[in-house]
Design a protein around this motif. Structure first.
Motif, PDB file in Angstrom:
ATOM      1  N   ARG A 160       0.741  -1.133  -0.240  1.00  0.00           N
ATOM      2  CA  ARG A 160       0.169   0.277  -0.366  1.00  0.00           C
ATOM      3  C   ARG A 160       0.986   1.337   0.806  1.00  0.00           C
ATOM      4  N   ASP A 161       1.841   1.146   0.959  1.00  0.00           N
ATOM      5  CA  ASP A 161       2.658   2.845   0.849  1.00  0.00           C
ATOM      6  C   ASP A 161       3.168   2.618  -0.632  1.00  0.00           C
ATOM      7  N   GLY A 162       4.433   1.071  -0.817  1.00  0.00           N
ATOM      8  CA  GLY A 162       4.697   1.698  -2.569  1.00  0.00           C
ATOM      9  C   GLY A 162       3.733   2.119  -3.593  1.00  0.00           C
ATOM     10  N   ALA A 163       2.262   1.732  -3.228  1.00  0.00           N
ATOM     11  CA  ALA A 163       1.278   2.375  -4.512  1.00  0.00           C
ATOM     12  C   ALA A 163       0.929   3.829  -4.144  1.00  0.00           C
ATOM     13  N   HIS A 164       1.490   4.268  -2.991  1.00  0.00           N
ATOM     14  CA  HIS A 164       1.357   5.921  -2.856  1.00  0.00           C
ATOM     15  C   HIS A 164       2.123   6.304  -3.385  1.00  0.00           C
ATOM     16  N   GLU A 165       3.234   5.595  -3.149  1.00  0.00           N
ATOM     17  CA  GLU A 165       4.803   6.574  -3.630  1.00  0.00           C
ATOM     18  C   GLU A 165       4.887   6.944  -5.426  1.00  0.00           C
ATOM     19  N   VAL A 166       3.490   5.496  -6.132  1.00  0.00           N
ATOM     20  CA  VAL A 166       3.630   5.451  -7.428  1.00  0.00           C
ATOM     21  C   VAL A 166       2.769   6.680  -7.389  1.00  0.00           C
ATOM     22  N   ARG A 167       1.545   7.379  -7.300  1.00  0.00           N
ATOM     23  CA  ARG A 167       1.118   8.118  -6.539  1.00  0.00           C
ATOM     24  C   ARG A 167       1.425   8.872  -6.726  1.00  0.00           C
ATOM     25  N   HIS A 168       2.113   9.272  -6.242  1.00  0.00           N
ATOM     26  CA  HIS A 168       2.646  10.539  -6.218  1.00  0.00           C
ATOM     27  C   HIS A 168       3.291  11.579  -6.292  1.00  0.00           C
ATOM     28  N   LEU A 169       4.050  10.525  -6.797  1.00  0.00           N
ATOM     29  CA  LEU A 169       4.774  11.213  -8.613  1.00  0.00           C
ATOM     30  C   LEU A 169       4.104  11.208  -9.784  1.00  0.00           C
ATOM     31  N   GLY A 170       3.140  10.337  -9.477  1.00  0.00           N
ATOM     32  CA  GLY A 170       2.321   9.886 -11.139  1.00  0.00           C
ATOM     33  C   GLY A 170       1.720  11.224 -11.260  1.00  0.00           C
ATOM     34  N   ASN A 171       1.173  11.766  -9.732  1.00  0.00           N
ATOM     35  CA  ASN A 171      -0.079  12.839  -9.723  1.00  0.00           C
ATOM     36  C   ASN A 171       0.685  14.349 -10.033  1.00  0.00           C
ATOM     37  N   ASP A 172       2.051  14.509  -9.632  1.00  0.00           N
ATOM     38  CA  ASP A 172       2.748  15.724 -10.438  1.00  0.00           C
ATOM     39  C   ASP A 172       2.411  15.574 -11.636  1.00  0.00           C
ATOM     40  N   MET A 173       3.362  14.713 -12.680  1.00  0.00           N
ATOM     41  CA  MET A 173       2.689  14.015 -13.611  1.00  0.00           C
ATOM     42  C   MET A 173       1.299  14.570 -14.520  1.00  0.00           C
ATOM     43  N   ALA A 174       0.049  14.047 -13.856  1.00  0.00           N
ATOM     44  CA  ALA A 174      -0.949  14.282 -14.094  1.00  0.00           C
ATOM     45  C   ALA A 174      -1.311  15.598 -13.863  1.00  0.00           C
ATOM     46  N   HIS A 175      -0.829  16.252 -13.015  1.00  0.00           N
ATOM     47  CA  HIS A 175      -1.006  17.579 -13.403  1.00  0.00           C
ATOM     48  C   HIS A 175      -0.254  19.331 -14.080  1.00  0.00           C
ATOM     49  N   GLY A 176       0.962  18.751 -14.228  1.00  0.00           N
ATOM     50  CA  GLY A 176       1.525  19.679 -14.860  1.00  0.00           C
ATOM     51  C   GLY A 176       3.046  19.883 -14.324  1.00  0.00           C
ATOM     52  N   ASP A 177       2.948  18.849 -13.361  1.00  0.00           N
ATOM     53  CA  ASP A 177       4.150  19.771 -12.460  1.00  0.00           C
ATOM     54  C   ASP A 177       5.253  18.977 -12.889  1.00  0.00           C
ATOM     55  N   PHE A 178       5.937  19.729 -13.781  1.00  0.00           N
ATOM     56  CA  PHE A 178       7.042  18.652 -14.670  1.00  0.00           C
ATOM     57  C   PHE A 178       8.293  19.991 -13.967  1.00  0.00           C
ATOM     58  N   THR A 179       8.139  21.126 -13.013  1.00  0.00           N
ATOM     59  CA  THR A 179       9.583  21.961 -12.985  1.00  0.00           C
ATOM     60  C   THR A 179      10.588  20.982 -12.324  1.00  0.00           C
ATOM     61  N   GLU A 180      10.590  19.859 -11.156  1.00  0.00           N
ATOM     62  CA  GLU A 180      11.419  19.151 -11.001  1.00  0.00           C
ATOM     63  C   GLU A 180      11.642  18.149 -12.242  1.00  0.00           C
ATOM     64  N   PRO A 181      12.992  17.689 -12.499  1.00  0.00           N
ATOM     65  CA  PRO A 181      12.671  16.588 -13.376  1.00  0.00           C
ATOM     66  C   PRO A 181      12.623  15.137 -12.940  1.00  0.00           C
ATOM     67  N   VAL A 182      12.493  14.322 -13.547  1.00  0.00           N
ATOM     68  CA  VAL A 182      12.094  13.259 -13.261  1.00  0.00           C
ATOM     69  C   VAL A 182      13.559  12.038 -13.464  1.00  0.00           C
ATOM     70  N   THR A 183      14.158  11.883 -12.263  1.00  0.00           N
ATOM     71  CA  THR A 183      15.931  10.972 -13.060  1.00  0.00           C
ATOM     72  C   THR A 183      15.155   9.268 -13.556  1.00  0.00           C
ATOM     73  N   ASP A 184      16.247   8.807 -14.181  1.00  0.00           N
ATOM     74  CA  ASP A 184      15.650   7.441 -13.886  1.00  0.00           C
ATOM     75  C   ASP A 184      15.851   6.744 -12.996  1.00  0.00           C
ATOM     76  N   GLU A 185      16.076   7.393 -11.881  1.00  0.00           N
ATOM     77  CA  GLU A 185      16.450   6.206 -10.490  1.00  0.00           C
ATOM     78  C   GLU A 185      15.184   6.275 -10.299  1.00  0.00           C
ATOM     79  N   ASP A 186      14.019   7.756 -10.136  1.00  0.00           N
ATOM     80  CA  ASP A 186      12.703   7.751 -10.273  1.00  0.00           C
ATOM     81  C   ASP A 186      11.986   7.071 -10.355  1.00  0.00           C
ATOM     82  N   ALA A 187      11.975   6.770 -11.580  1.00  0.00           N
ATOM     83  CA  ALA A 187      10.812   5.578 -13.081  1.00  0.00           C
ATOM     84  C   ALA A 187      11.447   4.818 -12.723  1.00  0.00           C
TER      85      ALA A 187
END
Length: 224
Positions: A160-187
């Protein structure tokens, strides 16, 4: 020697170099680095490729250097790394996951291997939400869906906690918050956590059912 998750066997392995070429370079002195590699684990061949520039060559070896086999390997070691065909996850076995969800998970992996990190993260978020919906969880928004999967004992607490981590970063992308780069490690971490959700909800229970079915079949065959 580069290493990668082999797209054939799925093992993170050293990739032995068979051939490397670079170029031609365009007017901006940017070209492609192509390499044919052999997985040290399964011996299958993969194509590794990356964008390189003559500036990389000059920074390493001085003005006037040309790209040779050895130099190409040095360039590779000083760039973000190679992308691979077949991509890791192309042969990802999701035997018990619904086909449409499994296809989206593999597409997320393909996006990452093609360098489209934001797209891979967004797809991973969608895979998690689609998993909840497939299990009949239709509450509004993804966060309550994840919590409800936990409440229904479809996933354990750490999943569950891991799924929420997916949600957090995915929400940034869904809401157009592109100011911080997504690293290969993050993805990569997001896709790993997405995969763990699929294993928890579909793959592990499916393997248990398969084992039970095989045992029942053996028992039936032993009856007089």
């Amino acid at each position: 020697m580069p290493s990668a998750v082999c797209g054939w066997c799925g093992v993170h392995s050293n990739m032995s170099v068979k051939m490397v070429e670079a170029g031609p370079f365009d007017e901006d002195e940017v070209g492609q680095l192509f390499g044919l590699y052999k997985c040290d684990h399964c011996t299958a061949s993969s194509l590794g490729y990356a964008r390189v520039s003559m500036r990389d060559v000059r920074d390493l070896l001085g003005y006037g250097a040309s790209v040779t086999f050895e130099i190409a390997l040095e360039i590779e070691d000083n760039t973000a790394g190679l992308m691979w065909l077949p991509h890791s996850g192309a042969n990802l076995e999701l035997n018990h996951t619904p086909e449409e969800i499994a296809d989206a998970a593999k597409e997320a992996r393909a996006c990452l291997n093609a360098g489209y990190r934001r797209a891979s993260v967004q797809l991973a978020r969608s895979v998690v939400e689609a998993t909840a919906k497939d299990k009949g969880i239709t509450v509004h928004n993804i966060a309550p869906k994840i919590n409800e999967m936990f409440n229904q004992r479809l996933i354990r607490e750490h999943i569950r906690d891991g799924a929420h981590e997916v949600r957090h970063l995915g929400n940034d992308m869904a809401h157009g918050d592109f100011t911080e780069p997504v690293t290969d490690e993050d993805a990569q971490m997001v896709l790993t956590l997405m995969h763990e959700v699929l294993v928890e909800v579909y793959e592990s229970p499916g393997r248990v059912r398969e084992a039970q079915s095989r045992r029942a079949a053996r028992s039936a065959g032993q009856q007089p």
